[in-house]
Design an enzyme around this catalytic site. Structure first.
Site, short mmCIF file in Angstrom:
data_model
loop_
_atom_site.label_atom_id
_atom_site.label_comp_id
_atom_site.label_asym_id
_atom_site.label_seq_id
_atom_site.Cartn_x
_atom_site.Cartn_y
_atom_site.Cartn_z
CG HIS A 147 -7.82 2.64 -0.60
ND1 HIS A 147 -6.47 2.72 -0.38
CD2 HIS A 147 -8.13 1.33 -0.57
CE1 HIS A 147 -5.97 1.50 -0.23
NE2 HIS A 147 -6.97 0.64 -0.35
CB CYS A 163 -9.00 -2.00 -1.39
SG CYS A 163 -10.06 -2.29 0.05
#
Length: 193
Positions: A147, A163
């Site tokens: 992301h 992440c």
């Protein structure tokens, strides 16, 4: 495992040879090696259209033909939260909605509990401008994402909840190049620091 069409392989191979011009797109000046760059990896076992995150280098590689790739700088999961494995991009989102996981809320309730019902997408959202959602081989959401971030100074560090993050400008470029069904490998950390 998703099968790529001949067209998608050719597009991925061509895309890897076309370097985005994004080095000056954000306010933080990143070291050159963290800006998107066309590279020759020498890795013929990494297939066109695949994404590889190498945490010790803080690099993400979007593979093209014959080992060619676009290399992006990333931030990765901090100690104890980085998860290795092979995943599939099952969905993608622009300005994604976000909700912290229960584990995140337990680890740091002062920071995350206020978002237990979620946060709509936008410039202040921790997932940034784009997100690629990683699923396991059984089709389950792993809650791992590739992301964007509104904190570009975190690129090149291990600070996330697991992440891989790119600058918002760089993730927009990656988002347009990665197809649903692409395989993503989060490689193990070699160094323990």
């Amino acid at each position: 495992m998703s099968q790529f069409t001949r067209r998608s392989l050719l597009v991925a191979g061509t895309a890897a040879l076309t370097t985005p011009r994004l080095a000056l797109a954000h306010k933080v000046t990143l070291p050159d090696h963290f800006n998107p760059t066309a590279v020759q990896t020498g890795r013929t076992d990494w297939l066109p259209g695949e994404v590889h995150v190498v945490p010790d280098e803080f690099h993400l590689f979007l593979m093209g033909l014959d080992g060619a790739a676009i290399r992006y700088g990333v931030g990765v999961g901090r100690k104890g939260l980085y998860e290795t494995g092979v995943f599939t991009v099952a969905r993608k989102a622009k300005w994604p909605w976000w909700r912290p996981t229960q584990s995140m809320i337990r680890r740091d309730p002062g920071k995350y509990a206020k978002y237990k019902n979620g946060m709509k997408g936008g410039p202040n959202n921790p997932l940034g401008a784009r997100a690629l959602y990683l699923y396991d081989d059984q089709g389950r959401d792993t809650y791992l994402r590739i992301h964007g971030t509104n904190a570009p100074s975190t690129i090149g560090s291990a600070v996330s909840n697991g992440c891989a993050r790119l600058t918002n400008e760089h993730v927009k470029d990656l988002y347009d190049r990665v197809e649903i069904g692409a395989r993503v490998t989060l490689h193990p950390k070699v160094t323990t620091a």
